[in-house]
Design an enzyme around this catalytic site. Structure first.
Site, short mmCIF file in Angstrom:
data_model
loop_
_atom_site.label_atom_id
_atom_site.label_comp_id
_atom_site.label_asym_id
_atom_site.label_seq_id
_atom_site.Cartn_x
_atom_site.Cartn_y
_atom_site.Cartn_z
N HIS A 47 0.87 -1.18 0.00
CA HIS A 47 0.00 0.00 0.00
C HIS A 47 0.91 1.23 0.00
CE1 HIS A 47 -2.74 2.99 1.84
NE2 HIS A 47 -3.74 2.20 1.52
N ASP A 107 3.09 -4.35 8.09
CA ASP A 107 1.88 -3.56 7.93
C ASP A 107 0.70 -4.51 8.08
OD1 ASP A 107 -0.42 -2.43 6.92
OD2 ASP A 107 0.49 -1.68 5.08
N GLN A 148 -4.50 -5.00 6.93
CA GLN A 148 -5.48 -5.95 6.38
C GLN A 148 -5.42 -7.30 7.08
OE1 GLN A 148 -7.83 -5.22 4.24
NE2 GLN A 148 -7.09 -3.15 3.76
N LYS A 198 -10.31 -0.58 10.43
CA LYS A 198 -10.48 -1.81 9.65
C LYS A 198 -10.78 -2.99 10.58
CE LYS A 198 -7.21 -0.12 6.22
NZ LYS A 198 -7.93 0.30 5.01
N CYS A 243 -4.84 2.40 -3.62
CA CYS A 243 -3.61 2.97 -3.04
C CYS A 243 -2.46 2.00 -3.21
CB CYS A 243 -3.77 3.31 -1.56
SG CYS A 243 -4.97 4.59 -1.28
C1 LIG Z 1 -2.35 -2.75 3.63
C2 LIG Z 1 -2.68 -1.36 4.08
N1 LIG Z 1 -1.72 -0.61 4.62
C3 LIG Z 1 -1.97 0.63 5.07
C4 LIG Z 1 -3.21 1.20 4.97
C5 LIG Z 1 -3.43 2.59 5.46
O1 LIG Z 1 -4.28 2.61 6.54
P1 LIG Z 1 -4.82 3.98 7.12
O2 LIG Z 1 -5.38 4.74 5.96
O3 LIG Z 1 -5.86 3.57 8.09
O4 LIG Z 1 -3.67 4.67 7.75
C6 LIG Z 1 -4.25 0.46 4.41
C7 LIG Z 1 -5.60 1.03 4.27
O5 LIG Z 1 -6.15 1.17 3.20
C8 LIG Z 1 -3.97 -0.85 3.95
O6 LIG Z 1 -4.93 -1.60 3.39
#
Ligand SMILES: Cc1ncc(COP(=O)(O)O)c(C=O)c1O
Lengths: 416, 149
Positions: A133, A210, A213, A236, A374
């Site tokens: 992401h 990270d 998910q 999430k 993203c």
């Molecule tokens: C794999 C992953 N990393 C990071 C993020 C970023 O999360 P946040 O927007 O809650 O900071 C997301 C959210 O879309 C994600 O799916």
């Protein structure tokens, strides 16, 4: 572990019962029952979370850590109680290892600026994978620019799989940090993080996972994983937006400078110098998101009252059902077919742009995500401008997936 | 059915068979449009005869609304002067955003009126028009194109 103990006396997983815990699932959209299949973007809140936040707002709100009066003490107890829930949830060693942040994005930026920036120099390498992401790409690009370090990207294959050997081959002597998703948001791939973290550690490479998910779908035990940092977002995980967690090994957090200055993160301030507060407060400058943290604690409590084994089995069944239902549609191609996948399906339909598909599906009450998720490098890899993504939670049903498939058919007819 | 109001036959037709689609040799101006939200991308190329748009073609990859809008736009502005083309844009913009705009004076472009019920899609329909404005403005479009083509 606590969670399995709770699960053993929890009732067996039953979707109809669980759905009643989520008020929004009673909504109708364009006259039809909402089928919410965009959980990867943000999951819905159970009543337990809504009520915990509401109770705090109505009865206990005050600032934390700074008052002797009753409400401040109550608010502090609730806020710190939420931290204790997170300690258990991740199986961390202590509260010192749990820093509340806004979300995954902020957690990664914190590590980039506070751990990596002072340590990296020209020629050092930060290793990530191709399926990250943007939140796990851009902070590293920024720190590389600041330090002269180099960003190295491990490949994925046509199935959206990350092969441990390919990553290990890139774990050279200059790699200081390895950061990767536990689960890919664009493809659903579950990465072989146990092995990757072990390989990195064996080479003295610091690791960040990270988990944005992963936490909604898999049990996570940071001690078993052995990672140095683990990041996730509350929203999430059925909790409010604006709250998230950075787990960090205590010794590492201890060695890092604070990344923002202000109130709460200090023990003593004078113009001659400032003594930083102990962990984790050193990293929580300013008044935190108290209600968000309380909501997160409530979400974790809610989950621990569920038959999580049953919930995860149901999610696997949803994934299998969706893959089968969608594969049967002519012209539809599923993007990402890793051997281990979380319950989400990315797909494209010949002749129907994902954006139009999203609109047609909304018309029949089905909410999915369309776009690049993203994860533009993933889209580029598959030479696609965008995909449609249906991402499931344990409260979704087979019937909702059938409505998704029927909506896709409808779009094919419209644009065919 | 509201969907049929958004995806009218004219839109579906121009999406399936976009007009003036493909490269344009010896263009006098060109501009790129990109909608990062949905990944829609288009390149617009113009041939100018003095102040008049003698020819216009586009290429790219976009949703039905964005593709049809670009296709309809090329038909509408071919043969028009800069000022006339920008005036059409004004009226299309009103059609996409103002409830009281009927589009009666817009011919086939009036088919885009359903888009205003879908705020998330207005950008798709207006992308090509913003790209056209860019191509027509000497600094970004014609000027820049001279150095790249
Ligand atoms: C794999 C992953 N990393 C990071 C993020 C970023 O999360 P946040 O927007 O809650 O900071 C997301 C959210 O879309 C994600 O799916």
């Amino acid at each position: 572990m606590n969670r399995s103990a709770a699960a053993s006396n929890a009732p067996r997983f039953d979707v109809a019962t669980v759905r009643r815990d989520f008020p929004v699932l009673e909504r109708r959209v364009r006259g039809l029952p909402l089928a919410y299949l965009d959980n990867g973007a943000s999951a819905q809140r159970p009543l337990a979370v809504i009520e915990a936040v509401d109770d705090y707002e109505r009865r206990h709100h005050a600032n934390v850590h700074r008052g002797v009066h009753t409400l401040s003490q109550e608010a502090t107890a609730l806020y710190e109680g939420a931290r204790d829930r997170v300690v258990e949830f991740l199986n961390a060693r202590s509260r010192a290892e749990i820093v509340f942040v806004r979300g995954t994005t902020e957690a990664v930026n914190l590590v980039a600026q506070s751990w990596a920036r002072p340590r990296l120099s020209a020629g050092d390498e930060v290793l990530i994978t191709h399926l990250e992401h943007h939140a796990n790409i851009v902070p590293w690009q920024m720190v590389c620019e600041q330090t002269g370090a180099r960003l190295v990207v491990a490949p994925i294959d046509e199935r959206g799989e990350v092969h441990a050997e390919a990553v290990e081959a890139l774990m050279g002597p200059r790699v200081r940090l390895f950061a990767c998703a536990h689960v890919s948001n664009a493809l659903g791939t579950v990465l072989p993080v146990e092995r990757l973290v072990a390989s990195a550690r064996a080479r003295g490479i610091t690791t960040l996972l990270d988990g944005a998910q992963a936490v909604p779908h898999l049990p996570v035990d940071v001690r078993a994983l052995g990672c140095d940092f683990y990041a996730f977002s509350g929203h999430k995980l059925f909790a409010p937006t604006g709250i998230g967690v950075l787990y960090g090994r205590e010794a590492l957090l201890e060695s890092m400078p604070p990344w923002q200055g202000g109130g709460d993160m200090i023990l003593r301030v004078s113009f001659a110098g400032t003594t930083y507060n102990e962990l984790p407060y050193k990293f929580e400058a300013g008044t935190p998101n108290i209600s968000g943290a309380i909501g997160l604690g409530a979400a974790i409590d809610y989950l621990s009252g569920l038959d999580l084994g049953g919930a995860h089995a149901h999610e696997d069944a949803l994934l299998a059902h969706a893959s089968h239902a969608l594969e049967g549609i002519p012209g539809l191609r599923i993007v990402g077919s890793a051997s281990r996948k979380a319950s989400l399906v990315s797909f494209v339909v010949q002749g129907v742009h994902p954006h139009d598909l999203g609109t047609v599906l909304d018309e029949v009450g089905v909410a999915i995500r369309t776009g690049h998720h993203c994860a533009m490098p993933v889209m580029e890899f598959f030479r696609l401008p965008a995909t449609a993504r249906a991402s499931f939670a344990f409260y979704n049903t087979f019937e909702e997936i059938d409505r998704l498939a029927a909506g896709v058919q409808r779009a094919r007819q419209l644009f065919g | 059915m509201e969907l049929n109001d958004l995806y009218r036959d004219v839109i579906l037709d121009h999406n399936r068979n976009p007009r003036n689609f493909g490269p344009l040799q010896n263009a006098d101006a060109q501009a790129e449009g990109f909608n990062p939200l949905c990944g829609d991308r288009l390149t617009l190329r113009l041939k100018l005869d003095g102040d008049t748009i003698a020819d216009v073609r586009f290429e790219g990859d976009g949703c039905a609304i964005s593709t049809a809008s670009a296709s309809l736009m090329t038909e509408a502005v071919k043969g028009k002067t800069r000022a006339e083309a920008l005036d059409v844009f004004e009226r299309v913009h009103r059609l996409l955003t103002a409830d009281d705009a009927s589009g009666a004076d817009l011919g086939k472009l009036a088919a885009l009126s359903g888009v205003r019920e879908y705020p998330a899609r207005v950008k798709c329909a207006s992308l090509c028009w913003h790209t056209l404005t860019k191509a027509l403005s000497p600094a970004d479009g014609a000027g820049a194109a001279v150095s790249t083509e």
